[in-house]
Scaffold this active site. Structure first.
Site, short mmCIF file in Angstrom:
data_model
loop_
_atom_site.label_atom_id
_atom_site.label_comp_id
_atom_site.label_asym_id
_atom_site.label_seq_id
_atom_site.Cartn_x
_atom_site.Cartn_y
_atom_site.Cartn_z
N THR A 186 -0.18 -9.17 -6.23
CA THR A 186 0.00 -8.36 -7.51
C THR A 186 1.60 -7.73 -8.27
OG1 THR A 186 -1.14 -6.64 -7.15
CG2 THR A 186 -2.21 -9.13 -7.61
N GLY A 189 -1.07 -17.02 -6.70
CA GLY A 189 0.03 -16.09 -8.13
C GLY A 189 -0.80 -17.83 -9.29
N CYS A 237 0.39 -0.98 -0.20
CA CYS A 237 0.08 -0.17 -0.55
C CYS A 237 0.27 1.18 0.20
CB CYS A 237 -1.07 -0.10 1.28
SG CYS A 237 -1.10 -1.71 2.25
#
Ligand SMILES: Cc1cc2nc3c(=O)[nH]c(=O)nc-3n(C[C@H](O)[C@H](O)[C@H](O)COP(=O)(O)OP(=O)(O)OC[C@H]3O[C@@H](n4cnc5c(N)ncnc54)[C@H](O)[C@@H]3O)c2cc1C
Ligand SMILES: Cc1cc2nc3c(=O)[nH]c(=O)nc-3n(C[C@H](O)[C@H](O)[C@H](O)COP(=O)(O)OP(=O)(O)OC[C@H]3O[C@@H](n4cnc5c(N)ncnc54)[C@H](O)[C@@H]3O)c2cc1C
Ligand SMILES: Cc1cc2nc3c(=O)[nH]c(=O)nc-3n(C[C@H](O)[C@H](O)[C@H](O)COP(=O)(O)O)c2cc1C
Ligand SMILES: Cc1cc2nc3c(=O)[nH]c(=O)nc-3n(C[C@H](O)[C@H](O)[C@H](O)COP(=O)(O)O)c2cc1C
Ligand code: FES
Ligand code: FES
Lengths: 304, 252, 304, 252
Positions: C194, C244, C131
């Protein structure tokens, strides 16, 4: 309407922005049986090294979802044989020849350039920094910003021909690398080379690729490549050659919009060796439909 | 070499897992040689991404044939093709068999789907050559005899014919043809080709083998399909320098 | 043969290695209509922040070749509402609950943990470091090795519950980050979150995702994720949760072979909400066929 | 909600680009409500990766219908499905239309493929309700009247019916039904829904609109499909809280 398809990559003038990427077109002769290379903006040779390289033992490639891994191991004929045996054919092609160079020391890059720079047919050098750096402990140059700066500087000092540094995507901030290239006199950057990946056989528990890891290419990586090109474009004023997963003219337009001055086709050549010519036609058609007179005006025309 | 959009003329199941596909492909049909292959686009989408290599099984007028098994997703998609569907194929690729010469009998040694290139070879052999075909399979229901003649069969489980590998069968039977001059043509899984190569070299037989490798391009631009030359010094490319090699020239 | 499916992630014991990933299972209630969550090893909540977050404006997602981009913007109910409204349902699930936390300052991470740690239902914390770090200029914590070290240290000091740091893949050497996590007392790492990607509309020239860039997930990234897990496994002795592009049990086995002690399912839940249970069945079947008595013996069993 | 492997019972082209697909899907058929949708798996492979949302067009016994256009690759793949093919569908999803109440006329306003949910709605309306359907399309050959009744048509190019948008047509015609109590049900592209919403709010009409959004999961776990609530303070999810909303509740 006649559309101006030409683009400039710094001092390098191309008749159009469609290039074929290093390692996916050999030295031009095989693919010429399927497509008219003279129509393209140019081709980039397989990475050349000072000495011939045999390459990695098989298996060298494996398919992945919408992509493939390769670990060819820079198999190539070496600069000497290249000059003797490959240049004559390439000379006749009537397309711009960019010579890609790989090395494991900075001196070796310079030496290759020195040997090749006299060849008139070679219009620019693309420096592949994504090779294991033998001297400095096997890490990739491409992930070491200082090494990339020094390579650019030394190669710059060796030649007046345009220098394009091909950047590794396996870094946090690729724009920092592009900045270093610019500061050290590089003319342009290519983005991106392949991403590190692997794949294992669940029965033998062995890597499917003998080299254990390989480079991921193809449509799977397109969103990543686009983000890298955009990041460079928004942070550094340097021409960018966009590469990664381009399959058709729409993908090519997308790369130009996010900032690419030209594009390179890699994996798609294996699937459709005529893709370059088809993409060029698609670009021209797109310009016509959208009343775009200069294709190069697309570069960095994103609306954010 | 051509990129051809070929229409399906027929697709037929010839045993419980093997399909025979006939395509209208005039350019490839007119230029192909036995032992060559095509790289076939199995999907319009990007997954599966790569083309799939298949030996040219036969040529008939302007049509070509492929013989294939359902192996993974690509061949599964191919098996779903229907009459008049278009399939994009690239070929003819690679170097085929060298089949002229003064030998009298063509000894064919095929394992599993390795049968594929031989109907075409047999078609093109000059009429004075004899054929002796040895085919191996895991078991009875997998034996492929399509387009062959003068066939001897071996199965791993002995469910039909000789109980053992096709190379062992060849060793046993060779004496009956050894009076003639012969040339061996082999195609099958690489371990089988290795066994055949060893046998041929030990006996100094004239032998050509067709080998398999993972491929991306199929025509020499990716360097993805190396096979070691017998000198150990360099790699050859299966797609361009092969898939057929003189047994003396490569290390499998 | 009865197969032992249980795995340990440091001090965290799971009945099996199949977890559902943060942001792809909400707080469990919706997906419970399609699958039996009690069969799974556990679920990881959507990233929770101190205050509720509305999330990004649309469009938040876009499909890419064998993948998707998302920029949800950490839309979540906040820790307080989570405790009041979500925990009661989660308590009844009979599966291990891992609470994922996101924050833009180190203090905020600690505060979230302090508020949540009293909840018995929560068996571990997964710290999402991808973040933007508001204080330090908007760069991601996840790409800053010192920040990752400090976050681990402070969160470690705040709780005795197992701490899993979820690593960003957008770095050169992910194993260095895993090392830092270990040194600062983290129990495990999750890899990967991601990859940064984008996608543009070639007609409007606007990003398809309002946030411009998004996170790439799905099968497209599987080879990259596998390489990251393998890199950590070969360099650092810390339990890894592999994430993933897992679509089926074969992918799960592949992740365990390269080093994962457990795995998380993300994007696949959107396509097949029952994937977790099916993968679990597949793993059990694989063990049976291969006479593997303890599923955990697969972890890191690669043959290189 | 179910994950159902549904067999194709029929697939029919009802105009030059629109298909009507009938699937055997007993669980979904027995639980679906008008205005709900399903998330449909169009491919076995990972590209295209995500399911595609389609309104339930109608329910007939144990079968359900979808009405769709070829838009991109996903709908193209769907259009290739054949009799007895299996398609995996997830549904019924979302909140449907609220159609009980004391109104007398159901005013249907459909743009393009927005027709899709209305055959089902009309089927389920209590028999005492009247229907007035307004359908808009770009031009004559794209007008969809399937399963509607009492239809007024608008086309952008005036090739048939009213020359203009379907909302303009509604404005012109509303007086004729305005004596009755009515409720508007709208479905179509978001710009059209926005125009309809504006008109309905200005006139304080009872109005429900079905909106579109990009979706990944279709049932509330990805947070991918937000629509702003009219208070501007929060987002609702199109897949879970919609796709049908009271026109007063959302900002399009
Ligand atoms: C020169 C040549 C000729 C061939 N001729 C025939 C033939 O006539 N009939 C036939 O049935 N098969 C033939 N094969 C093998 C055939 O190419 C594979 O069976 C096919 O690619 C499998 O694809 P798939 O998607 O079904 O399998 P998957 O296992 O899903 O394929 C995954 C990847 O592995 C590659 N691959 C899988 N198996 C092989 C293999 N045996 N050799 C090379 N690559 C492989 C695929 O091309 C693909 O890239 C030939 C292979 C080569 C190299
Ligand atoms: C609740 C709902 C109900 C729908 N009902 C119908 C219907 O009954 N009939 C019909 O023909 N269409 C309907 N649509 C639109 C339909 O989902 C899209 O046309 C379809 O997803 C396009 O897929 P594609 O692969 O052909 O197009 P592509 O453009 O290739 O799709 C690319 C991506 O964009 C998404 N996408 C593209 N168009 C839309 C759109 N209009 N809305 C949402 N996502 C989109 C796709 O789902 C996919 O993820 C509905 C959409 C929603 C949200
Ligand atoms: C088989 C193969 C070989 C490659 N060899 C080289 C190489 O020698 N030098 C280099 O700079 N890049 C090499 N690349 C990288 C490509 O030039 C390109 O950067 C990458 O594949 C991404 O583009 P794509 O997705 O279009 O393939 C190679 C790629 C592939 C697939
Ligand atoms: C829609 C979406 C939302 C996500 N939200 C979060 C999140 O809130 N916190 C987090 O740590 N990871 C989040 N992720 C990342 C996933 O947990 C996972 O790491 C990633 O998607 C890779 O796995 P996959 O390829 O299986 O999806 C999200 C992923 C998606 C697709
Ligand atoms: S398959 Fe590409 S070189 Fe042989
Ligand atoms: S589509 Fe996933 S929450 Fe709506």
């Amino acid at each position: 309407m006649s559309i101006d398809l030409s683009v400039n990559i710094g001092a390098l003038k191309l008749k159009n922005p469609v290039l074929l990427a290093s390692g996916t077109v050999g030295y031009g002769n095989e693919i010429a049986q399927f497509t008219d290379l003279s129509k393209l903006g140019g081709i980039v040779t397989k990475s050349l090294s000072l000495k011939p390289r045999k390459g990695n033992p098989p298996q060298r490639i494996v398919e992945t979802p919408s992509g493939m891994l390769n670990a060819i191991g820079l198999a190539n004929v070496g600069v000497e044989v290249f000059i003797k045996e490959k240049i004559p054919f390439l000379k006749e092609l009537n397309t711009t020849l960019i010579c890609n160079i790989a090395a494991s020391t900075i001196e070796e890059y310079v030496e290759c350039v020195n040997i090749l720079k006299g060849e008139e047919t070679i219009k620019a050098f693309e420096i592949n920094v994504s090779c294991p750096n033998v001297k400095e402990g096997g890490l990739e140059f491409g992930n070491d910003i200082n090494a990339v700066g020094r390579i650019t500087e030394k190669v710059r000092a060796a030649t007046n021909k345009p220098i394009i540094i091909k950047l590794s995507p396996n870094v946090s901030r690729i724009s920092d690398f592009a900045k270093t290239v610019k500061q050290n006199g590089g003319d342009a950057v290519s983005a991106i080379n392949t991403l590190v990946g692997t794949s294992f056989d669940i029965n033998t528990r062995r890597p499917k690729i003998k080299n254990v890891t390989g480079g991921l290419s193809g449509p799977a990586i397109k969103p990543i490549a686009l983000a890298k090109v955009l990041e460079i474009k928004r942070n550094v004023d340097i021409p960018i050659i966009g590469i990664g997963g381009i399959m058709n003219w729409k993908d090519a337009v997308e790369f130009m919009i996010v900032g690419a001055s030209a594009i390179q086709l890699g994996t798609v050549n294996f699937i459709n060796p005529n893709a370059g010519v088809e993409i060029l036609q698609g670009l021209e058609e797109y310009c016509r439909k959208n009343s775009i007179e200069k294709l190069s005006s697309l570069t960095g025309s994103y609306q954010i | 070499m051509y990129i051809e959009k070929a229409k399906v003329e027929s697709i037929e199941k010839i045993n419980e897992q093997t399909f025979l596909l006939k395509l209208f492909s005039p350019s490839i049909a007119s230029s192909a040689k036995p032992g060559q292959f095509c790289n076939v686009k199995v999907s319009e989408r990007t997954d599966p991404l790569l083309r799939r290599p298949f030996s040219i099984c036969n040529v008939e007028g302007e049509s070509i044939y492929f013989l294939f098994d359902i192996h993974g997703e690509g061949t599964k998609l191919l098996s779903h093709k229907k009459f008049e569907d278009e399939i994009e194929i690239l070929g003819p690729l690679g170097k085929g068999f060298v089949y002229d010469g003064s030998y009298e009998t063509a000894v064919i040694v095929a394992g599993g789907l390795g049968t594929a290139p031989f109907p075409f070879l047999i078609n093109r052999l000059s009429k004075d050559k004899k054929v002796a075909a040895f085919v191996g399979a895991r078991s009875k229901n997998l034996v492929l005899q399509h387009g062959l003649k003068n066939i001897s069969v071996a199965t791993d489980d002995g469910s039909v014919g000789f109980h053992g590998t096709v190379v062992d069968l060849l060793k046993k039977e060779i004496s009956s043809i050894a009076k003639n001059k012969f040339r061996i043509f082999g195609c099958g899984p690489n371990p089988m080709m290795k066994a055949l190569q060893k046998y041929a070299m030990e006996n100094n037989f004239d032998c050509q083998i067709s080998v398999e490798a993972a491929m991306a391009c199929g025509f020499g631009i990716c360097q993805g399909c190396p096979i070691e030359a017998s000198d150990g010094e360099s790699y050859l490319l299966v797609c361009k320098d092969g898939p057929v090699f003189d047994a003396k020239k490569v290390k499998i």
